[in-house]
Write an enzyme that holds these catalytic residues in place. Structure first.
Site, mmCIF file in Angstrom:
data_model
loop_
_atom_site.group_PDB
_atom_site.id
_atom_site.type_symbol
_atom_site.label_atom_id
_atom_site.label_comp_id
_atom_site.label_asym_id
_atom_site.label_seq_id
_atom_site.Cartn_x
_atom_site.Cartn_y
_atom_site.Cartn_z
ATOM 1 N N GLY A 13 1.106 -0.965 -0.186
ATOM 2 C CA GLY A 13 -0.103 0.064 -0.635
ATOM 3 C C GLY A 13 0.690 1.567 -0.228
ATOM 4 O O GLY A 13 0.854 2.072 -0.488
ATOM 5 N N LYS A 14 1.875 1.254 1.257
ATOM 6 C CA LYS A 14 3.042 2.586 0.761
ATOM 7 C C LYS A 14 3.875 2.582 -0.851
ATOM 8 O O LYS A 14 3.935 3.983 -0.867
ATOM 9 C CB LYS A 14 3.962 1.953 2.319
ATOM 10 C CG LYS A 14 3.502 2.754 3.909
ATOM 11 C CD LYS A 14 4.389 2.657 4.867
ATOM 12 C CE LYS A 14 4.138 2.672 5.406
ATOM 13 N NZ LYS A 14 4.962 2.962 7.078
ATOM 14 N N ASP A 71 7.959 7.042 8.794
ATOM 15 C CA ASP A 71 7.159 6.097 9.937
ATOM 16 C C ASP A 71 5.576 7.417 10.761
ATOM 17 O O ASP A 71 5.948 8.350 10.110
ATOM 18 C CB ASP A 71 7.890 6.101 11.113
ATOM 19 C CG ASP A 71 7.391 5.395 12.407
ATOM 20 O OD1 ASP A 71 6.357 3.968 12.009
ATOM 21 O OD2 ASP A 71 7.385 5.571 13.058
ATOM 22 N N SER A 72 4.710 6.161 10.478
ATOM 23 C CA SER A 72 3.516 7.455 10.643
ATOM 24 C C SER A 72 2.860 6.318 11.292
ATOM 25 O O SER A 72 2.923 5.475 11.529
ATOM 26 C CB SER A 72 3.390 6.969 8.893
ATOM 27 O OG SER A 72 2.764 6.145 8.493
ATOM 28 N N PHE A 154 -5.696 1.282 3.740
ATOM 29 C CA PHE A 154 -5.483 0.322 4.897
ATOM 30 C C PHE A 154 -5.349 0.972 5.571
ATOM 31 O O PHE A 154 -5.368 2.476 6.273
ATOM 32 C CB PHE A 154 -3.935 0.077 3.849
ATOM 33 C CG PHE A 154 -2.667 0.862 3.935
ATOM 34 C CD1 PHE A 154 -2.149 1.052 4.718
ATOM 35 C CD2 PHE A 154 -2.589 1.587 2.842
ATOM 36 C CE1 PHE A 154 -0.565 1.822 4.848
ATOM 37 C CE2 PHE A 154 -1.760 2.384 2.522
ATOM 38 C CZ PHE A 154 -0.716 2.643 3.500
ATOM 39 N N TYR A 156 -5.498 2.484 8.937
ATOM 40 C CA TYR A 156 -6.584 2.647 10.330
ATOM 41 C C TYR A 156 -7.380 3.466 9.494
ATOM 42 O O TYR A 156 -8.612 4.470 9.381
ATOM 43 C CB TYR A 156 -6.331 3.387 11.282
ATOM 44 C CG TYR A 156 -5.232 3.081 12.272
ATOM 45 C CD1 TYR A 156 -5.642 2.188 13.715
ATOM 46 C CD2 TYR A 156 -4.182 2.525 12.174
ATOM 47 C CE1 TYR A 156 -5.179 1.401 13.920
ATOM 48 C CE2 TYR A 156 -2.835 1.864 13.061
ATOM 49 C CZ TYR A 156 -3.381 1.118 14.221
ATOM 50 O OH TYR A 156 -2.898 0.257 15.362
ATOM 51 N N ASP A 157 -7.419 3.882 7.831
ATOM 52 C CA ASP A 157 -8.195 5.309 7.098
ATOM 53 C C ASP A 157 -9.658 4.386 7.313
ATOM 54 O O ASP A 157 -10.490 5.561 6.966
ATOM 55 C CB ASP A 157 -7.982 4.243 5.198
ATOM 56 C CG ASP A 157 -5.999 5.028 5.557
ATOM 57 O OD1 ASP A 157 -5.673 6.191 5.846
ATOM 58 O OD2 ASP A 157 -5.568 4.448 4.633
ATOM 59 N N ARG A 183 0.967 11.576 4.623
ATOM 60 C CA ARG A 183 2.346 11.050 4.214
ATOM 61 C C ARG A 183 1.968 12.124 2.755
ATOM 62 O O ARG A 183 3.650 12.007 2.587
ATOM 63 C CB ARG A 183 1.856 9.873 3.717
ATOM 64 C CG ARG A 183 3.418 8.578 2.905
ATOM 65 C CD ARG A 183 2.746 7.526 3.147
ATOM 66 N NE ARG A 183 3.024 6.737 4.687
ATOM 67 C CZ ARG A 183 2.117 6.576 4.450
ATOM 68 N NH1 ARG A 183 0.967 6.264 4.449
ATOM 69 N NH2 ARG A 183 1.808 5.593 5.870
#
Length: 199
Positions: A13-14, A71-72, A154, A156-157, A183
């Protein structure tokens, strides 16, 4: 020949998001899988910046090329800022994204709507093999929804509600999300900085 920039993650996803967000950079974007090697980096930092720098530096050193890592996570005010840097591993490594969402909602079950404020935060770091480091931060404010809604995204969206859109981030189109997201904002800062140096 364009220089390579390693997207230092195996999260599909990222990778999709970063390929879109970094599309204007004069680099050939590559991934650990494409380079034939996967690296595990223990995220032992106490801040998002710590972990982003840890990952980017480890990948840049191992692969011998500039590496970009982020990092998020989500910080929930009613939970004292949790999950924070533990967002991706909240509740233990065995939980799926859905399991982590369920855990968070269970912890929030008695919290009234007006007290469910939260923020998505992201720090992106680019590290070079010679030790140079560049970082930028992005923040998106919202509310923890009562139930998961939407299937675009993906993590906690599905429970991150944006009142101005009357939707969770998982209900937004990819283009909308990338323009608004933590992001996306951090990536915008990184892109500007890199273009000023390499553009």
């Amino acid at each position: 020949m364009r220089h390579k920039l390693l997207i230092a993650t195996t999260n599909s996803g990222k990778i999709v998001e970063f390929r879109f967000l970094l599309r204007s950079l004069p680099f050939e974007l590559t991934t650990p899988t494409e380079e034939g090697k996967v690296l595990h980096v223990d995220e032992t930092g106490v801040t998002f910046r710590d972990n982003a720098v840890l990952k980017a530096t480890a990948y840049a050193t191992e692969f011998g090329m500039p590496a970009l890592a982020d990092d998020s996570g989500i910080e929930v005010e009613a939970l004292g800022g949790r999950p924070g840097v533990h967002s991706a591993r909240y509740g233990g490594e065995h939980l799926t994204d859905e399991g982590r969402v369920e855990l968070l909602l269970n912890e929030m079950k008695d919290v009234p709507w007006e007290e469910r404020t939260a923020a998505f935060k992201s720090v992106i770091a680019v590290a070079w093999p010679d030790g140079r480091i560049l970082t930028r931060e992005g923040i998106m404010n919202g509310t923890v929804n009562l139930t998961p809604v939407g299937d675009n995204g993906f993590g906690y969206d599905p429970i991150f509600y944006l009142s101005e859109y009357k939707a969770t981030t998982a209900q937004l189109t990819s283009k909308q999300k990338n323009l608004l997201s933590h992001r996306g904002k951090a990536a915008e800062g990184i892109v500007k900085a890199l273009l000023s140096e390499f553009g």
